[in-house]
Write an enzyme that holds these catalytic residues in place. Structure first.
Site, PDB file in Angstrom:
ATOM      1  N   HIS A  99      -1.639 -12.276   1.759  1.00  0.00           N
ATOM      2  CA  HIS A  99      -1.393 -12.240   3.209  1.00  0.00           C
ATOM      3  C   HIS A  99      -2.058 -13.408   3.944  1.00  0.00           C
ATOM      4  CE1 HIS A  99      -5.216 -10.175   2.891  1.00  0.00           C
ATOM      5  NE2 HIS A  99      -4.678  -9.017   2.579  1.00  0.00           N
ATOM      6  N   LYS A 152      -7.817  -6.914  -7.950  1.00  0.00           N
ATOM      7  CA  LYS A 152      -7.915  -7.217  -6.533  1.00  0.00           C
ATOM      8  C   LYS A 152      -9.366  -7.383  -6.096  1.00  0.00           C
ATOM      9  CE  LYS A 152      -6.755  -7.328  -2.142  1.00  0.00           C
ATOM     10  NZ  LYS A 152      -5.563  -7.323  -1.320  1.00  0.00           N
ATOM     11  N   HIS A 187      -8.295 -10.753  -1.083  1.00  0.00           N
ATOM     12  CA  HIS A 187      -8.269 -10.565   0.365  1.00  0.00           C
ATOM     13  C   HIS A 187      -9.197 -11.653   0.893  1.00  0.00           C
ATOM     14  CE1 HIS A 187      -8.014  -8.061   4.118  1.00  0.00           C
ATOM     15  NE2 HIS A 187      -8.961  -8.922   4.399  1.00  0.00           N
ATOM     16  N   LEU A 246      -5.217  -6.369   9.139  1.00  0.00           N
ATOM     17  CA  LEU A 246      -6.169  -7.357   8.636  1.00  0.00           C
ATOM     18  C   LEU A 246      -5.575  -8.093   7.448  1.00  0.00           C
ATOM     19  CD1 LEU A 246      -9.434  -5.269   8.924  1.00  0.00           C
ATOM     20  CD2 LEU A 246      -8.891  -7.358  10.194  1.00  0.00           C
ATOM     21  N   HIS A 302      -0.584   4.213   8.026  1.00  0.00           N
ATOM     22  CA  HIS A 302      -1.656   5.107   8.475  1.00  0.00           C
ATOM     23  C   HIS A 302      -0.986   6.105   9.415  1.00  0.00           C
ATOM     24  CE1 HIS A 302      -5.167   2.730   7.140  1.00  0.00           C
ATOM     25  NE2 HIS A 302      -4.451   1.664   7.453  1.00  0.00           N
ATOM     26  N   ASP A 362       2.393  -6.236   2.574  1.00  0.00           N
ATOM     27  CA  ASP A 362       1.164  -5.578   3.041  1.00  0.00           C
ATOM     28  C   ASP A 362       1.512  -4.392   3.929  1.00  0.00           C
ATOM     29  OD1 ASP A 362      -1.502  -5.046   3.184  1.00  0.00           O
ATOM     30  OD2 ASP A 362      -2.004  -6.668   4.555  1.00  0.00           O
ATOM     31  N   HIS A 414       0.867  -1.189   0.000  1.00  0.00           N
ATOM     32  CA  HIS A 414       0.000   0.000   0.000  1.00  0.00           C
ATOM     33  C   HIS A 414       0.897   1.230   0.000  1.00  0.00           C
ATOM     34  CE1 HIS A 414      -3.688  -2.271   0.994  1.00  0.00           C
ATOM     35  NE2 HIS A 414      -2.828  -3.076   1.608  1.00  0.00           N
ATOM     36  N   LEU A 415       0.780   2.037  -1.043  1.00  0.00           N
ATOM     37  CA  LEU A 415       1.600   3.254  -1.106  1.00  0.00           C
ATOM     38  C   LEU A 415       0.791   4.512  -0.841  1.00  0.00           C
ATOM     39  CD1 LEU A 415       3.976   2.664  -4.165  1.00  0.00           C
ATOM     40  CD2 LEU A 415       4.599   2.758  -1.739  1.00  0.00           C
ATOM     41  N   ARG A 416      -0.550   4.383  -0.857  1.00  0.00           N
ATOM     42  CA  ARG A 416      -1.419   5.561  -0.686  1.00  0.00           C
ATOM     43  C   ARG A 416      -1.170   6.581  -1.803  1.00  0.00           C
ATOM     44  NH1 ARG A 416      -3.729   1.989   2.576  1.00  0.00           N
ATOM     45  NH2 ARG A 416      -2.967   1.968   4.698  1.00  0.00           N
TER      46      ARG A 416
END
Ligand code: DOR
Ligand code: ZN
Length: 350
Positions: A179, A104, A141, A224, A256, A252, A20-22
């Site tokens: 994951h 995804k 997921h 998660l 945040h 993963d 996740h790179l945002r």
């Protein structure tokens, strides 16, 4: 058993098959921690709003490249967020252009920004059938979100009630179970004959659920799928270090800003990009499997995604004194706490 004689390791440059790179200031603050060590990464599409079309993915890819530190070479491997409105023609066009490497599947409500996810699998069957036809991978997921199911059972129930029936129905569809957090997941992947592989995070090799709950609630260990019991962590370690090509690294790493985790309803996500390679070398050393680290971080993933392994290499050195990582990564979007494995790290990327 630790091989204390080995203090240096050269491996092909690793890739991260789940990241996740945002966007915006957070992207700018974290991208360098990945591009320092990793050549490529599968980029998660759960932005707000999500990356749903090939056009969205092209724009996001350019923003990632623009945010890279000067001189770093890094290839973002783009994904699309599957919704009940995804157009199979757009998916196929994105795949044929070389931009889209996977799609995804987030079950609606499973995790951060997953409200646009899939509620009814029947509605996305035309997209999945097209993907099976063109050989495009579905990243899942793997958790059910029905309220009756205990959060610690979500993965096992997903395998039984969603994944296995889907694979029966569309055996040609290539699926990455992302994951993996349970022995059930490991066993299921291991016995799959074809078209199934699994990524494993760094933190699930290191923590079990006690890390989140014992001695107080520790939000920086909450992610998660949530970490499970010790027996599951051990199964993951065994799978990752076994040399089985079904398994590869997907960190993963999910930044945040701290206030969003340290509050009454904290976000899920653990930030590991910065110290993942040190943590993994530690784990593989503990398991007497340093000679299999490269397979997990740099060979199995490319083989599964049909890409050549990286030619460049990195060097890992075992220092005499612990390597110190910052406790927090400061970003324009706020401070992000770095994963603390709760033991000293001696391996360092040179
Ligand atoms: O812990 C997680 N954080 N798990 C996910 O699936 C999503 C991720 C995020 O985007 O923060
Ligand atoms: Zn994720």
């Amino acid at each position: 058993m630790r091989d204390t004689t080995l203090t240096e390791l050269s491996i092909r440059r690793p890739d991260d098959w789940h990241l996740h790179l945002r966007d915006g200031a957070m992207l700018a603050g974290v991208i360098g921690d990945t591009s320092r060590h990793f050549a490529r990464a599968i980029i998660m599409p759960n932005l707000v709003p999500p990356v749903v079309t090939t056009d969205d993915a092209a724009g996001y890819r350019q923003r990632i490249l623009d945010a890279l530190p000067q001189g770093d070479r890094f290839e973002p491997l783009m994904t699309l967020y599957l919704t009940e409105h995804t157009n199979p023609d757009d998916v196929e066009a994105g795949h044929r252009s070389g931009l889209i490497r996977a799609v995804k599947l987030y079950p609606a409500g499973a995790t951060t920004n997953s409200h646009s996810g899939v509620r009814d699998l029947a509605k996305v069957m035309p997209v999945l059938e097209r993907m099976a036809k063109i050989g495009l991978t579905l990243c899942v997921h793997g958790e059910v979100t029905t309220p009756e199911i205990d959060i610690f059972d979500r993965e096992a129930v997903f395998i039984e009630t969603v994944l296995d029936p889907l694979r029966e129905r569309l055996p040609e569809l290539r699926i990455t179970m992302e994951h993996v957090t349970t022995k059930d997941g490991v066993d299921y992947i291991r016995t799959a004959k074809a078209n199934l592989a699994g990524s494993i995070t760094t933190h699930h090799l290191i923590i079990n659920r006690n890390a989140i709950l014992v001695g107080g609630i520790r939000p920086h260990y909450y992610c998660l799928p949530v970490a499970k019991r010790e027996e599951h962590r051990l199964a993951l370690r065994e799978a990752a270090t076994s040399g089985d090509a079904h398994f590869f690294l997907g960190t993963d790493s999910a930044p945040h800003a701290d206030p969003l985790k340290e509050c009454g309803c904290g976000c899920a996500g653990i930030y590991t990009s910065i110290n993942t390679m040190s943590c993994l070398a530690h784990v593989f050393e503990e398991e007497g499997a340093l000679d299999r680290l490269e397979a997990f971080t740099s060979l199995h993933g490319p083989a599964w995604y049909g890409l050549p392994p990286n030619e460049e290499r990195i060097r890992l050195l075992r220092r005499d004194t612990p390597v110190v990582f910052p406790a927090r990564r400061d970003t324009g979007a706020g401070p992000v706490t770095v994963f603390d494995p709760m033991f000293p790290l001696y391996w360092d990327v040179a």
